[in-house]
Write a protein that holds these residues in place. Structure first.
Motif, mmCIF file in Angstrom:
data_model
loop_
_atom_site.group_PDB
_atom_site.id
_atom_site.type_symbol
_atom_site.label_atom_id
_atom_site.label_comp_id
_atom_site.label_asym_id
_atom_site.label_seq_id
_atom_site.Cartn_x
_atom_site.Cartn_y
_atom_site.Cartn_z
ATOM 1 N N GLY A 28 -25.730 29.510 30.744
ATOM 2 C CA GLY A 28 -25.182 29.810 31.721
ATOM 3 C C GLY A 28 -25.076 28.827 32.656
ATOM 4 N N VAL A 29 -24.688 29.083 34.004
ATOM 5 C CA VAL A 29 -24.535 28.159 35.199
ATOM 6 C C VAL A 29 -25.749 27.996 35.884
ATOM 7 C CG1 VAL A 29 -22.037 28.100 35.053
ATOM 8 C CG2 VAL A 29 -23.326 29.580 36.679
ATOM 9 N N PRO A 30 -26.805 28.749 35.922
ATOM 10 C CA PRO A 30 -27.915 28.828 36.694
ATOM 11 C C PRO A 30 -28.945 27.937 35.965
ATOM 12 C CG PRO A 30 -27.905 30.960 35.906
ATOM 13 C CD PRO A 30 -26.584 30.315 35.475
ATOM 14 N N TRP A 31 -29.686 27.032 36.842
ATOM 15 C CA TRP A 31 -30.848 26.399 36.197
ATOM 16 C C TRP A 31 -32.083 26.729 37.085
ATOM 17 C CZ3 TRP A 31 -30.350 23.839 31.653
ATOM 18 C CH2 TRP A 31 -28.929 23.729 31.203
ATOM 19 N N VAL A 32 -33.242 26.497 36.629
ATOM 20 C CA VAL A 32 -34.366 26.415 37.354
ATOM 21 C C VAL A 32 -34.884 25.049 37.359
ATOM 22 C CG1 VAL A 32 -36.760 27.482 37.697
ATOM 23 C CG2 VAL A 32 -35.052 29.010 36.736
ATOM 24 N N LEU A 33 -35.214 24.495 38.719
ATOM 25 C CA LEU A 33 -36.014 23.336 38.806
ATOM 26 C C LEU A 33 -37.446 23.591 39.043
ATOM 27 C CD1 LEU A 33 -35.475 20.097 38.856
ATOM 28 C CD2 LEU A 33 -35.338 20.340 41.430
ATOM 29 N N GLU A 34 -38.284 23.055 38.097
ATOM 30 C CA GLU A 34 -39.569 23.545 38.223
ATOM 31 C C GLU A 34 -40.573 22.176 38.468
ATOM 32 O OE1 GLU A 34 -40.569 25.083 34.436
ATOM 33 O OE2 GLU A 34 -39.816 27.064 34.756
ATOM 34 N N GLU A 35 -41.616 22.313 39.441
ATOM 35 C CA GLU A 35 -42.307 20.923 39.948
ATOM 36 C C GLU A 35 -43.329 21.187 39.200
ATOM 37 O OE1 GLU A 35 -43.570 18.796 43.824
ATOM 38 O OE2 GLU A 35 -43.387 21.027 43.921
ATOM 39 N N GLN A 36 -43.959 19.900 38.602
ATOM 40 C CA GLN A 36 -45.431 19.956 37.798
ATOM 41 C C GLN A 36 -46.153 19.677 38.718
ATOM 42 O OE1 GLN A 36 -45.871 16.726 34.986
ATOM 43 N NE2 GLN A 36 -47.281 17.882 33.625
ATOM 44 N N ASP A 37 -47.466 20.530 38.434
ATOM 45 C CA ASP A 37 -48.781 20.343 39.397
ATOM 46 C C ASP A 37 -50.019 20.475 38.330
ATOM 47 O OD1 ASP A 37 -51.002 20.619 40.868
ATOM 48 O OD2 ASP A 37 -50.592 22.477 41.752
ATOM 49 N N ASP A 39 -51.265 20.680 34.733
ATOM 50 C CA ASP A 39 -50.665 21.170 33.461
ATOM 51 C C ASP A 39 -49.599 22.465 33.588
ATOM 52 O OD1 ASP A 39 -51.935 19.295 31.975
ATOM 53 O OD2 ASP A 39 -53.811 20.648 31.851
ATOM 54 N N THR A 40 -49.499 22.882 35.315
ATOM 55 C CA THR A 40 -48.655 23.879 35.394
ATOM 56 C C THR A 40 -47.535 23.624 35.871
ATOM 57 O OG1 THR A 40 -50.854 25.096 35.936
ATOM 58 C CG2 THR A 40 -49.023 26.151 36.671
ATOM 59 N N TRP A 41 -46.441 24.497 35.531
ATOM 60 C CA TRP A 41 -44.912 24.230 36.281
ATOM 61 C C TRP A 41 -44.715 25.357 37.075
ATOM 62 C CZ3 TRP A 41 -42.463 19.914 35.072
ATOM 63 C CH2 TRP A 41 -42.756 19.165 33.944
ATOM 64 N N HIS A 42 -44.037 25.063 38.284
ATOM 65 C CA HIS A 42 -44.097 25.983 39.375
ATOM 66 C C HIS A 42 -42.393 25.959 39.584
ATOM 67 C CE1 HIS A 42 -48.110 26.578 40.456
ATOM 68 N NE2 HIS A 42 -48.225 25.349 40.288
ATOM 69 N N GLN A 43 -41.738 27.021 39.735
ATOM 70 C CA GLN A 43 -40.252 27.236 39.975
ATOM 71 C C GLN A 43 -40.384 27.116 41.586
ATOM 72 O OE1 GLN A 43 -38.990 31.021 38.825
ATOM 73 N NE2 GLN A 43 -39.020 30.658 36.773
ATOM 74 N N ARG A 44 -39.476 25.917 41.684
ATOM 75 C CA ARG A 44 -39.341 25.548 43.208
ATOM 76 C C ARG A 44 -37.712 25.932 43.639
ATOM 77 N NH1 ARG A 44 -44.290 25.845 44.314
ATOM 78 N NH2 ARG A 44 -45.451 23.960 43.732
ATOM 79 N N TYR A 45 -36.969 25.746 42.908
ATOM 80 C CA TYR A 45 -35.658 25.891 43.202
ATOM 81 C C TYR A 45 -34.828 26.499 42.250
ATOM 82 C CZ TYR A 45 -36.687 21.928 46.362
ATOM 83 O OH TYR A 45 -37.242 21.238 47.391
ATOM 84 N N LEU A 46 -33.772 27.280 42.562
ATOM 85 C CA LEU A 46 -32.484 27.681 41.522
ATOM 86 C C LEU A 46 -31.113 26.761 42.005
ATOM 87 C CD1 LEU A 46 -31.538 29.935 39.508
ATOM 88 C CD2 LEU A 46 -30.909 31.128 41.520
ATOM 89 N N LEU A 47 -31.037 26.241 40.574
ATOM 90 C CA LEU A 47 -29.499 25.595 40.924
ATOM 91 C C LEU A 47 -28.432 26.104 40.026
ATOM 92 C CD1 LEU A 47 -32.138 23.532 41.155
ATOM 93 C CD2 LEU A 47 -30.693 21.821 40.148
ATOM 94 N N VAL A 59 -30.893 26.641 45.920
ATOM 95 C CA VAL A 59 -31.391 27.468 47.137
ATOM 96 C C VAL A 59 -32.978 27.410 46.560
ATOM 97 C CG1 VAL A 59 -31.482 29.658 45.585
ATOM 98 C CG2 VAL A 59 -31.681 29.528 47.889
ATOM 99 N N GLY A 60 -33.734 27.283 47.434
ATOM 100 C CA GLY A 60 -35.063 27.255 47.461
ATOM 101 C C GLY A 60 -35.756 28.549 47.110
ATOM 102 N N HIS A 61 -36.921 28.187 46.442
ATOM 103 C CA HIS A 61 -37.562 29.441 45.645
ATOM 104 C C HIS A 61 -38.082 30.588 46.877
ATOM 105 C CE1 HIS A 61 -40.905 31.617 43.905
ATOM 106 N NE2 HIS A 61 -39.987 31.608 42.879
ATOM 107 N N GLU A 62 -38.286 30.093 48.186
ATOM 108 C CA GLU A 62 -38.613 30.981 49.103
ATOM 109 C C GLU A 62 -37.670 31.814 49.483
ATOM 110 O OE1 GLU A 62 -37.019 27.302 50.820
ATOM 111 O OE2 GLU A 62 -38.482 27.831 49.274
ATOM 112 N N ASP A 63 -36.314 31.724 49.371
ATOM 113 C CA ASP A 63 -35.112 32.390 49.670
ATOM 114 C C ASP A 63 -34.759 33.447 48.710
ATOM 115 O OD1 ASP A 63 -32.943 33.290 51.149
ATOM 116 O OD2 ASP A 63 -31.686 31.335 51.086
#
Length: 113
Positions: A28-37, A39-47, A59-63
């Motif tokens: 599809g056209v959406p992607w999730v940008l995950e930040e590494q902390d 050994d854990t990955w956290h979703q930060r953005y939807l692209l 858009v940021g994860h908080e929105d």
């Protein structure tokens, strides 16, 4: 496992990244940008990519109210272009499909500069 290729893999916030795929890869056209902390990955953005002719956006994860998308299918080798959010902090990330039959990711390093 399907592998996508990101070019470039070292980016600055605000850069464009092109994603290429094996022939006939469905996604599809959406992607999730995950930040590494650790050994854990956290979703930060939807692209959203330009894979369907649109403009790359994010858009940021908080929105939470904007975390949705039309179910648009894309296939072929790409490239699909995404925009690294201008608020992304430096560090390791991975860029993963948000709605594909098989989830796949590419690693990125966001640097300052």
């Amino acid at each position: 496992m399907v592998r996508q290729v990101a070019d470039p893999t070292t980016v600055s916030a605000g850069d464009l990244v092109e994603l290429s795929f094996p022939q006939e890869t469905e996604r599809g056209v959406p992607w999730v940008l995950e930040e590494q902390d650790g050994d854990t990955w956290h979703q930060r953005y939807l692209l959203w990519s330009d894979g369907n002719g649109g403009t790359p956006d994010w858009v940021g994860h908080e929105d939470e109210e904007r975390w949705g998308w039309d179910d648009v299918g894309v296939s072929g080798p790409g490239p699909d272009t995404v925009l690294v959010p201008d608020t992304a902090a430096a560090g390791p990330y991975r860029l993963c499909t948000a709605n594909a039959r098989e989830n796949f990711c590419a690693e990125l390093e966001v640097v300052t500069g």
